[in-house]
Write a protein that holds these residues in place. Structure first.
Motif, short mmCIF file in Angstrom:
data_model
loop_
_atom_site.label_atom_id
_atom_site.label_comp_id
_atom_site.label_asym_id
_atom_site.label_seq_id
_atom_site.Cartn_x
_atom_site.Cartn_y
_atom_site.Cartn_z
N MET A 37 56.86 89.91 4.59
CA MET A 37 55.39 89.39 4.41
C MET A 37 54.87 88.24 3.24
SD MET A 37 52.12 91.87 4.14
CE MET A 37 52.25 92.73 1.91
N THR A 38 54.15 87.25 4.02
CA THR A 38 52.94 86.00 3.02
C THR A 38 52.04 86.73 3.07
OG1 THR A 38 53.51 85.27 5.29
CG2 THR A 38 55.01 84.34 4.04
N ASP A 39 51.39 85.96 2.13
CA ASP A 39 50.23 85.72 1.41
C ASP A 39 49.01 84.94 2.33
OD1 ASP A 39 47.59 85.90 0.08
OD2 ASP A 39 49.25 87.52 -1.35
N ASP A 40 48.41 84.99 3.55
CA ASP A 40 47.69 83.91 3.65
C ASP A 40 48.11 83.03 4.65
OD1 ASP A 40 45.43 85.58 2.13
OD2 ASP A 40 45.60 83.76 1.07
N HIS A 41 49.09 83.50 5.02
CA HIS A 41 50.02 82.80 6.43
C HIS A 41 48.59 82.86 8.46
CE1 HIS A 41 53.44 81.27 8.53
NE2 HIS A 41 52.27 80.20 8.09
N SER A 42 47.79 81.01 7.91
CA SER A 42 47.59 81.69 9.00
C SER A 42 48.49 81.93 10.35
CB SER A 42 46.38 80.32 9.31
OG SER A 42 47.27 79.12 9.32
N TYR A 43 48.04 82.34 11.46
CA TYR A 43 48.61 81.80 12.85
C TYR A 43 48.59 80.39 13.13
CZ TYR A 43 44.38 82.65 15.05
OH TYR A 43 42.78 82.28 15.21
N GLN A 44 47.82 79.84 13.13
CA GLN A 44 47.21 78.92 13.22
C GLN A 44 48.53 77.45 12.55
OE1 GLN A 44 45.24 80.46 11.80
NE2 GLN A 44 42.68 79.63 11.97
N THR A 45 49.37 77.97 12.29
CA THR A 45 50.52 77.35 11.30
C THR A 45 51.84 77.66 11.44
OG1 THR A 45 49.78 77.80 8.94
CG2 THR A 45 49.01 75.50 9.28
N MET A 46 51.65 78.65 12.80
CA MET A 46 53.18 79.03 13.07
C MET A 46 53.18 78.44 14.20
SD MET A 46 52.96 83.01 11.74
CE MET A 46 54.51 83.14 12.68
N SER A 47 54.66 77.46 14.56
CA SER A 47 54.12 76.74 16.20
C SER A 47 54.54 78.07 17.00
CB SER A 47 55.25 75.55 15.92
OG SER A 47 56.90 76.56 15.65
N CYS A 48 55.21 79.12 16.91
CA CYS A 48 54.83 80.09 18.56
C CYS A 48 53.89 80.75 18.30
CB CYS A 48 56.31 81.30 17.65
SG CYS A 48 54.98 81.93 16.28
N TYR A 49 52.52 80.28 17.69
CA TYR A 49 51.06 80.66 18.23
C TYR A 49 51.02 79.31 18.63
CZ TYR A 49 51.39 85.80 16.72
OH TYR A 49 52.27 86.93 16.53
N ASP A 50 50.83 78.35 17.46
CA ASP A 50 50.09 77.32 17.47
C ASP A 50 50.80 75.44 16.99
OD1 ASP A 50 47.79 74.78 17.41
OD2 ASP A 50 46.14 76.39 16.39
N LYS A 51 51.10 74.53 17.65
CA LYS A 51 51.49 73.91 17.79
C LYS A 51 50.95 72.54 17.28
CE LYS A 51 55.26 75.22 21.65
NZ LYS A 51 55.94 76.13 20.20
N ARG A 52 49.48 72.73 16.96
CA ARG A 52 49.28 71.64 16.62
C ARG A 52 49.61 70.93 14.89
NH1 ARG A 52 42.88 73.34 16.41
NH2 ARG A 52 44.32 75.51 15.80
N TYR A 53 49.69 71.96 14.39
CA TYR A 53 50.19 71.96 12.92
C TYR A 53 51.75 71.52 12.20
CZ TYR A 53 45.20 72.55 13.00
OH TYR A 53 43.20 72.48 13.01
N ALA A 54 52.16 72.97 12.55
CA ALA A 54 53.96 72.99 12.18
C ALA A 54 54.93 73.08 12.93
CB ALA A 54 53.16 74.13 10.64
N TYR A 55 56.06 72.94 12.47
CA TYR A 55 56.93 73.08 13.07
C TYR A 55 57.60 74.77 12.71
CZ TYR A 55 61.33 73.21 15.56
OH TYR A 55 62.51 73.98 16.49
N THR A 56 57.82 75.97 12.72
CA THR A 56 58.62 76.83 11.96
C THR A 56 59.59 77.29 13.21
OG1 THR A 56 57.05 78.10 12.75
CG2 THR A 56 56.42 77.32 10.38
N PRO A 57 60.76 76.53 13.16
CA PRO A 57 62.05 76.94 13.89
C PRO A 57 62.48 78.51 13.61
CG PRO A 57 62.11 74.91 12.37
CD PRO A 57 61.24 75.47 11.73
N ASN A 58 61.99 78.91 12.58
CA ASN A 58 62.96 80.14 12.21
C ASN A 58 62.45 81.32 12.32
OD1 ASN A 58 65.72 78.85 11.22
ND2 ASN A 58 64.29 77.75 9.52
#
Length: 523
Positions: A37-58
């Motif tokens: 669990m992380t603290d305050d991680h937006s779904y918008q900044t996970m590339s499996c949810y939203d590819k606009r901002y970040a690439y999160t391969p793991n």
């Protein structure tokens, strides 16, 4: 418009649904659980949810090798209360931890998931951010950050006392988790390990190895960044606006004697030896200064004001936030590699979630708390062990009260009747769960307090959301999420919504009775 509501009812029935035959249960090796669990991680900044901002391969790997919940929510968007919900499977008013104010201490004597897992033969470990006051109970191993903890050279509280670790907190929490897997657990028993990161909490301090990242990116501002909050009294009262409330030193790292910041002491104090920046060692501070001093100098020369300053703040916020995400994703990859090398990957449920969602400039905001989508939603992905057929997206509405019964069900343990969530195991098995819930209940309590978000409760259905702000304000808000996904147009009281409002209020009251919330004021 007639609304048809149902709720996934008897938990005992779910255990039967998801239970294996006696023969399969006898043959199956007990499953392990790793909950990250992380603290305050937006779904918008996970590339499996939203590819606009970040690439999160793991993180994407977890989703690709399992499931991604596309309608995952919390019931009180605040760190401590969310953690209490996780451990109990009960709403805040039932577990007693409604807010972070007043030095609250979580009642560890009450029934918890780690207690029930221990009784069922599991080892339990809690590593990282606790944020519930006091110290953990019913964990065979624990090492926790005090309060929010620090990004650099953090202290950890252990049963033997407080220990300081040199380095970056996300790396250290992962190191401690890997060490427990390799050297401290009893390999003859199944385990449940909670890996709770400080990241990506304010003030978004990246690892020195990642400071140069994203500096060449200019992020498109959300369409509603300059929201005027028309028709939304509580939204206008908040103090979490990037333009007005994001601080220059603590949040944006513009350390300078001429810069004013009421949170300056949180960044540096005690002759430069304490604070999030002050506690850095010489090498860390040299790397930090090398990166930020040119930015500080450029900022001072620019003399930005008004709209230009707000837009500059947004870009700095996004870059710092995403650097913290990058380190988090790297360390998730390290943990996955360790589980694979230890031969644990195929016999372990790996869950990744945040304690709540977060605003990435939507409505002009950072932080969380509101029942609006960006903070009520939270990412939830799971890599499934062998024997679980669920893959891809799971659209059913789920909530963080569901984690405890899911873990118990997965462990083959009974789910106590007083737990308010429901097991997600049928969904993980790819089964079609009949009569799944069609509505969710939410209640936020912490006011007056940091960011000044008014108290409110509400109901969310698949299409509509009804919110009641109460105490110092008495205002209702109604949104059609299909026609107004950004929640800009409050429909409450508008002609033609009378029947819909009546039905949503009835559903809200039903949920308050169902969950036994003593605070009810539905007119």
């Amino acid at each position: 418009m007639a609304l048809n509501y149902s709720y996934l009812l008897p938990v005992a029935g779910l255990v039967t649904l998801s239970g294996c035959t006696q023969k399969k249960a006898a043959e199956r090796k007990p499953l392990n659980i790793v909950y990250i669990m992380t603290d305050d991680h937006s779904y918008q900044t996970m590339s499996c949810y939203d590819k606009r901002y970040a690439y999160t391969p793991n993180l994407d790997r977890i989703a690709n090798e399992g499931v991604k919940f596309t309608n995952s929510f919390v019931c009180n968007s605040l760190s401590g209360p969310s953690r209490a919900v996780l451990l109990t499977g009960k709403h805040s008013h039932k577990n007693g931890y409604t807010d972070n104010e007043g030095g609250k201490i979580f009642n560890g004597e009450q029934q918890t998931v780690q207690q029930l897992l221990q009784q069922g033969g599991y080892q339990t470990a809690m590593i990282g951010k606790w944020h519930l006051g006091g110290t953990p109970t019913c964990f065979d191993y624990w090492t926790i950050l005090p309060a929010q903890g620090d990004y650099y050279n953090p202290d950890f509280i252990t049963p033997e006392g407080t220990v300081r670790h040199e380095g970056y907190v996300t790396n250290i929490i992962t190191d401690l988790s890997i060490d427990w897997l390799r050297n401290k657990r009893d390999t003859t028993k199944p385990f449940c390990m909670f890996v709770h990161h400080k990241a990506i909490h304010r003030n978004w301090m990246g690892d020195t190895a990642d400071l140069a990242l994203f500096e060449d990116r200019t992020f498109e501002m959300p369409e509603n960044f300059w929201d005027d909050y028309k028709g939304r009294v509580a939204a206008a009262k908040q103090e979490m606006n990037i333009d007005k409330d994001m601080t220059m030193i603590y949040d944006l790292k513009m350390l300078d004697d001429k810069v004013e910041d009421h949170y300056r002491s949180l960044y540096i104090r005690d002759n430069g030896t304490q604070g999030t920046y002050g506690r850095m060692n010489a090498a860390q501070r040299a790397a930090w200064d090398k990166h930020y001093k040119p930015i500080i100098n450029e900022f001072k020369k620019a003399g930005l004001k008004g709209k230009a300053l707000a837009e500059w703040k947004y870009q700095r916020y996004m870059r710092d936030y995403l650097k913290t995400v990058k380190s988090l994703d790297d360390n998730v990859g390290r943990l996955l590699k360790e589980l694979e090398e230890e031969g644990l990957l195929e016999n372990t449920l790996i869950v990744y979630a945040s304690d709540q969602g977060f605003y990435m400039g939507e409505h002009g905001w950072f932080d969380k708390r509101f029942m609006y989508e960006e903070s009520m939603r939270t990412p939830l992905i799971m890599r499934l062990p062998e024997g679980f057929e669920g893959r891809g997206e799971i659209p059913q509405m789920v909530q963080n009260i569901d984690y405890t019964p899911t873990f118990l069900d997965l462990a083959g343990l009974p789910i106590p009747k007083d737990i308010q969530g429901v097991s997600l195991v049928p969904l993980l098995k790819g089964e079609k769960a009949a009569n799944w819930r069609k509505s969710l209940y939410y209640h936020f309590y912490e006011y007056p307090a940091e960011h000044m978000v008014c108290r409110h409760y509400g109901v969310r259905t698949e299409r509509y959301k009804l919110i009641h702000f109460y105490n110092d304000v008495d205002k209702w808000e109604l949104y059609d999420l299909q026609e107004d996904p950004m929640e800009m147009n409050n429909l409450y009281g508008k002609p033609g919504t009378e029947e819909l409002t009546k039905e949503l209020k009835a559903e809200l009251e039903r949920l308050q009775v169902f969950y036994d919330d003593p605070i009810r004021n539905i007119k």
